[in-house]
Design a protein around this motif. Structure first.
Motif, PDB file in Angstrom:
ATOM      1  N   VAL A 139     148.577 -21.173  60.581  1.00 57.53           N
ATOM      2  CA  VAL A 139     149.911 -21.786  60.555  1.00 57.53           C
ATOM      3  C   VAL A 139     149.764 -23.298  60.462  1.00 57.53           C
ATOM      4  CG1 VAL A 139     152.096 -22.118  61.785  1.00 57.53           C
ATOM      5  CG2 VAL A 139     150.904 -19.936  61.963  1.00 57.53           C
ATOM      6  N   MET A 140     150.591 -23.915  59.608  1.00 60.61           N
ATOM      7  CA  MET A 140     150.627 -25.377  59.531  1.00 60.61           C
ATOM      8  C   MET A 140     152.077 -25.826  59.417  1.00 60.61           C
ATOM      9  SD  MET A 140     148.932 -28.094  56.925  1.00 60.61           S
ATOM     10  CE  MET A 140     147.626 -28.522  58.035  1.00 60.61           C
ATOM     11  N   ASN A 141     152.446 -26.803  60.251  1.00 63.81           N
ATOM     12  CA  ASN A 141     153.771 -27.411  60.209  1.00 63.81           C
ATOM     13  C   ASN A 141     153.660 -28.763  59.511  1.00 63.81           C
ATOM     14  OD1 ASN A 141     154.941 -25.336  61.921  1.00 63.81           O
ATOM     15  ND2 ASN A 141     153.797 -26.283  63.578  1.00 63.81           N
ATOM     16  N   THR A 142     154.563 -29.019  58.556  1.00 65.67           N
ATOM     17  CA  THR A 142     154.526 -30.291  57.828  1.00 65.67           C
ATOM     18  C   THR A 142     155.929 -30.874  57.742  1.00 65.67           C
ATOM     19  OG1 THR A 142     154.908 -29.294  55.658  1.00 65.67           O
ATOM     20  CG2 THR A 142     152.616 -29.482  56.383  1.00 65.67           C
ATOM     21  N   ALA A 143     155.982 -32.170  57.499  1.00 66.32           N
ATOM     22  CA  ALA A 143     157.252 -32.850  57.240  1.00 66.32           C
ATOM     23  C   ALA A 143     157.529 -32.816  55.738  1.00 66.32           C
ATOM     24  CB  ALA A 143     157.186 -34.286  57.741  1.00 66.32           C
ATOM     25  N   LEU A 144     158.811 -32.912  55.375  1.00 68.30           N
ATOM     26  CA  LEU A 144     159.189 -32.997  53.969  1.00 68.30           C
ATOM     27  C   LEU A 144     159.600 -34.412  53.576  1.00 68.30           C
ATOM     28  CD1 LEU A 144     161.299 -29.713  53.583  1.00 68.30           C
ATOM     29  CD2 LEU A 144     158.980 -30.135  52.744  1.00 68.30           C
ATOM     30  N   ASP A 145     159.696 -35.298  54.569  1.00 71.62           N
ATOM     31  CA  ASP A 145     160.094 -36.672  54.283  1.00 71.62           C
ATOM     32  C   ASP A 145     158.970 -37.669  54.522  1.00 71.62           C
ATOM     33  OD1 ASP A 145     160.000 -36.378  56.993  1.00 71.62           O
ATOM     34  OD2 ASP A 145     161.910 -37.361  57.403  1.00 71.62           O
ATOM     35  N   ALA A 146     157.782 -37.172  54.861  1.00 71.38           N
ATOM     36  CA  ALA A 146     156.629 -38.045  55.110  1.00 71.38           C
ATOM     37  C   ALA A 146     155.359 -37.210  54.990  1.00 71.38           C
ATOM     38  CB  ALA A 146     156.720 -38.680  56.495  1.00 71.38           C
ATOM     39  N   ILE A 147     154.222 -37.885  54.843  1.00 73.82           N
ATOM     40  CA  ILE A 147     152.937 -37.193  54.807  1.00 73.82           C
ATOM     41  C   ILE A 147     152.442 -37.079  56.243  1.00 73.82           C
ATOM     42  CG2 ILE A 147     150.586 -37.184  53.884  1.00 73.82           C
ATOM     43  CD1 ILE A 147     152.604 -36.957  51.692  1.00 73.82           C
ATOM     44  N   LYS A 148     152.798 -35.981  56.895  1.00 71.57           N
ATOM     45  CA  LYS A 148     152.323 -35.716  58.252  1.00 71.57           C
ATOM     46  C   LYS A 148     152.500 -34.241  58.563  1.00 71.57           C
ATOM     47  CE  LYS A 148     156.678 -36.968  60.511  1.00 71.57           C
ATOM     48  NZ  LYS A 148     157.317 -37.829  61.520  1.00 71.57           N
ATOM     49  N   GLY A 149     151.672 -33.756  59.512  1.00 76.25           N
ATOM     50  CA  GLY A 149     151.751 -32.357  59.896  1.00 76.25           C
ATOM     51  C   GLY A 149     150.740 -32.026  60.968  1.00 76.25           C
ATOM     52  N   ASN A 150     150.743 -30.746  61.382  1.00 78.07           N
ATOM     53  CA  ASN A 150     149.815 -30.315  62.418  1.00 78.07           C
ATOM     54  C   ASN A 150     149.641 -28.806  62.347  1.00 78.07           C
ATOM     55  OD1 ASN A 150     151.651 -28.856  64.454  1.00 78.07           O
ATOM     56  ND2 ASN A 150     152.699 -30.796  64.137  1.00 78.07           N
ATOM     57  N   THR A 151     148.558 -28.354  62.947  1.00 81.62           N
ATOM     58  CA  THR A 151     148.312 -26.916  63.072  1.00 81.62           C
ATOM     59  C   THR A 151     148.328 -26.581  64.562  1.00 81.62           C
ATOM     60  OG1 THR A 151     145.920 -27.147  63.234  1.00 81.62           O
ATOM     61  CG2 THR A 151     146.840 -26.935  61.034  1.00 81.62           C
ATOM     62  N   PRO A 152     149.149 -25.620  64.985  1.00 81.88           N
ATOM     63  CA  PRO A 152     149.165 -25.258  66.398  1.00 81.88           C
ATOM     64  C   PRO A 152     147.933 -24.476  66.839  1.00 81.88           C
ATOM     65  CG  PRO A 152     150.710 -23.902  65.159  1.00 81.88           C
ATOM     66  CD  PRO A 152     150.179 -24.914  64.215  1.00 81.88           C
ATOM     67  N   GLY A 153     147.200 -23.915  65.878  1.00 79.47           N
ATOM     68  CA  GLY A 153     146.056 -23.085  66.234  1.00 79.47           C
ATOM     69  C   GLY A 153     144.756 -23.564  65.618  1.00 79.47           C
ATOM     70  N   THR A 154     143.751 -22.725  65.725  1.00 80.74           N
ATOM     71  CA  THR A 154     142.389 -23.051  65.291  1.00 80.74           C
ATOM     72  C   THR A 154     142.314 -23.301  63.789  1.00 80.74           C
ATOM     73  OG1 THR A 154     141.542 -21.647  67.051  1.00 80.74           O
ATOM     74  CG2 THR A 154     140.007 -22.213  65.301  1.00 80.74           C
ATOM     75  N   VAL A 155     141.458 -24.237  63.402  1.00 78.06           N
ATOM     76  CA  VAL A 155     141.179 -24.493  61.990  1.00 78.06           C
ATOM     77  C   VAL A 155     139.678 -24.354  61.744  1.00 78.06           C
ATOM     78  CG1 VAL A 155     143.144 -26.054  61.701  1.00 78.06           C
ATOM     79  CG2 VAL A 155     140.916 -26.994  62.303  1.00 78.06           C
ATOM     80  N   THR A 156     139.341 -23.918  60.550  1.00 75.06           N
ATOM     81  CA  THR A 156     137.950 -23.907  60.099  1.00 75.06           C
ATOM     82  C   THR A 156     137.911 -24.600  58.748  1.00 75.06           C
ATOM     83  OG1 THR A 156     138.189 -21.777  58.962  1.00 75.06           O
ATOM     84  CG2 THR A 156     137.456 -21.720  61.262  1.00 75.06           C
ATOM     85  N   GLY A 157     136.737 -25.052  58.369  1.00 77.11           N
ATOM     86  CA  GLY A 157     136.687 -25.714  57.077  1.00 77.11           C
ATOM     87  C   GLY A 157     135.301 -26.143  56.693  1.00 77.11           C
ATOM     88  N   THR A 158     135.252 -26.784  55.544  1.00 73.97           N
ATOM     89  CA  THR A 158     133.996 -27.319  55.031  1.00 73.97           C
ATOM     90  C   THR A 158     134.292 -28.638  54.333  1.00 73.97           C
ATOM     91  OG1 THR A 158     132.065 -26.832  53.662  1.00 73.97           O
ATOM     92  CG2 THR A 158     134.176 -26.086  52.823  1.00 73.97           C
ATOM     93  N   GLY A 159     133.321 -29.519  54.346  1.00 76.38           N
ATOM     94  CA  GLY A 159     133.508 -30.828  53.728  1.00 76.38           C
ATOM     95  C   GLY A 159     132.182 -31.479  53.424  1.00 76.38           C
ATOM     96  N   PRO A 160     132.216 -32.760  53.094  1.00 76.43           N
ATOM     97  CA  PRO A 160     130.982 -33.472  52.748  1.00 76.43           C
ATOM     98  C   PRO A 160     129.936 -33.476  53.855  1.00 76.43           C
ATOM     99  CG  PRO A 160     132.912 -34.740  52.086  1.00 76.43           C
ATOM    100  CD  PRO A 160     133.411 -33.589  52.895  1.00 76.43           C
ATOM    101  N   MET A 161     130.366 -33.373  55.118  1.00 78.44           N
ATOM    102  CA  MET A 161     129.418 -33.400  56.232  1.00 78.44           C
ATOM    103  C   MET A 161     128.871 -32.023  56.585  1.00 78.44           C
ATOM    104  SD  MET A 161     129.120 -36.567  57.133  1.00 78.44           S
ATOM    105  CE  MET A 161     128.534 -36.589  58.810  1.00 78.44           C
ATOM    106  N   GLY A 162     129.569 -30.942  56.203  1.00 81.06           N
ATOM    107  CA  GLY A 162     129.150 -29.596  56.561  1.00 81.06           C
ATOM    108  C   GLY A 162     130.329 -28.727  56.947  1.00 81.06           C
ATOM    109  N   ASP A 163     130.039 -27.636  57.659  1.00 79.75           N
ATOM    110  CA  ASP A 163     131.079 -26.703  58.094  1.00 79.75           C
ATOM    111  C   ASP A 163     131.519 -27.051  59.516  1.00 79.75           C
ATOM    112  OD1 ASP A 163     130.672 -25.401  55.674  1.00 79.75           O
ATOM    113  OD2 ASP A 163     129.202 -24.008  56.529  1.00 79.75           O
ATOM    114  N   PHE A 164     132.807 -26.793  59.817  1.00 82.79           N
ATOM    115  CA  PHE A 164     133.320 -27.171  61.129  1.00 82.79           C
ATOM    116  C   PHE A 164     134.425 -26.223  61.579  1.00 82.79           C
ATOM    117  CE2 PHE A 164     135.830 -29.331  57.941  1.00 82.79           C
ATOM    118  CZ  PHE A 164     137.122 -29.131  58.362  1.00 82.79           C
ATOM    119  N   THR A 165     134.686 -26.233  62.887  1.00 82.22           N
ATOM    120  CA  THR A 165     135.834 -25.557  63.486  1.00 82.22           C
ATOM    121  C   THR A 165     136.447 -26.516  64.505  1.00 82.22           C
ATOM    122  OG1 THR A 165     134.522 -24.548  65.260  1.00 82.22           O
ATOM    123  CG2 THR A 165     134.825 -23.248  63.249  1.00 82.22           C
ATOM    124  N   ALA A 166     137.742 -26.338  64.781  1.00 78.20           N
ATOM    125  CA  ALA A 166     138.418 -27.171  65.777  1.00 78.20           C
ATOM    126  C   ALA A 166     139.584 -26.387  66.352  1.00 78.20           C
ATOM    127  CB  ALA A 166     138.911 -28.472  65.146  1.00 78.20           C
ATOM    128  N   GLY A 167     140.002 -26.785  67.564  1.00 77.57           N
ATOM    129  CA  GLY A 167     141.116 -26.111  68.219  1.00 77.57           C
ATOM    130  C   GLY A 167     142.427 -26.314  67.495  1.00 77.57           C
TER     131      GLY A 167
END
Length: 199
Positions: A139-167
């Motif tokens: 789940v991700m909540n975002t604004a429609l009038d600005a570039i901002k948002g948040n996830t209430p739950g866990t996220v996983t991902g990958t990027g230039p530094m490697g793989d990660f997880t966060a609350g």
């Protein structure tokens, strides 16, 4: 009666009969074709579409005060009411930053609250940034009038530094440099991969 007169009299009968024969042939040929137009929907599709109001391929766009462009599309959407926002299937968003870079968001479903200028992406949410960062969440909540948002739950991902997880995660473009900043919180774990950082 001479030959010329006989020919004229004969043609006076023959030509109208020929015209009638051509018209009859046209009508017969047109009747032989299938007159029933086929509808490009199955019975199940029609039944689903008539259950309630919905919009196919809805489109929303807006611009923030900083000049960023927000475009949200979906396969279909159903209107909400005062207590519940409208919901949508296969929600997609493009956040075009002032410098031309693009952030994309995709999810299986979601909802739009135009009165509150918010959108919620739900189910297999995928965020991609121009720096090569890919974030997955439920789940991700975002604004429609600005570039901002948040996830209430866990996220996983990958990027230039490697793989990660966060609350959870927050992102915004509130700082003066115009860049979008992502803040990962609550138990961040990173598997550093130097090969990925060299790319």
């Amino acid at each position: 009666m001479d030959r010329y007169s006989r020919t004229v009299a004969f043609l006076r009968v023959l030509l109208p009969l020929s015209a009638l024969a051509i018209l009859a042939t046209l009508f017969l040929l047109s009747r032989s074709q299938d007159q029933v137009a086929t509808i490009p929907f199955t019975d199940a599709d029609l039944s689903e579409r008539t259950k309630g109001q919905q919009v196919t391929k809805p489109f929303f766009s807006g611009t923030t005060t900083q000049g960023e462009e927000i475009i949200v599309t979906a396969d279909s959407a159903r209107p909400g009411n005062k207590s519940t926002p409208g919901d949508a299937d296969n929600l997609n968003a493009r956040l075009k930053l002032a410098d031309g870079q693009l952030i994309t968001l995709r999810s299986d479903a979601g909802s739009l609250n135009l009165l509150g200028d918010t959108a919620t992406f739900e189910g297999n949410v995928r965020i991609e940034t121009p720096t090569g960062l890919v974030v997955l969440t439920d789940v991700m909540n975002t604004a429609l009038d600005a570039i901002k948002g948040n996830t209430p739950g866990t996220v996983t991902g990958t990027g230039p530094m490697g793989d990660f997880t966060a609350g959870n995660m927050e992102f915004s473009a509130k700082s003066g440099d115009g860049d979008v900043h992502m803040l990962f919180k609550n138990g961040v774990k990173l598997i550093y991969d130097p090969k990925q950082s060299e790319r």
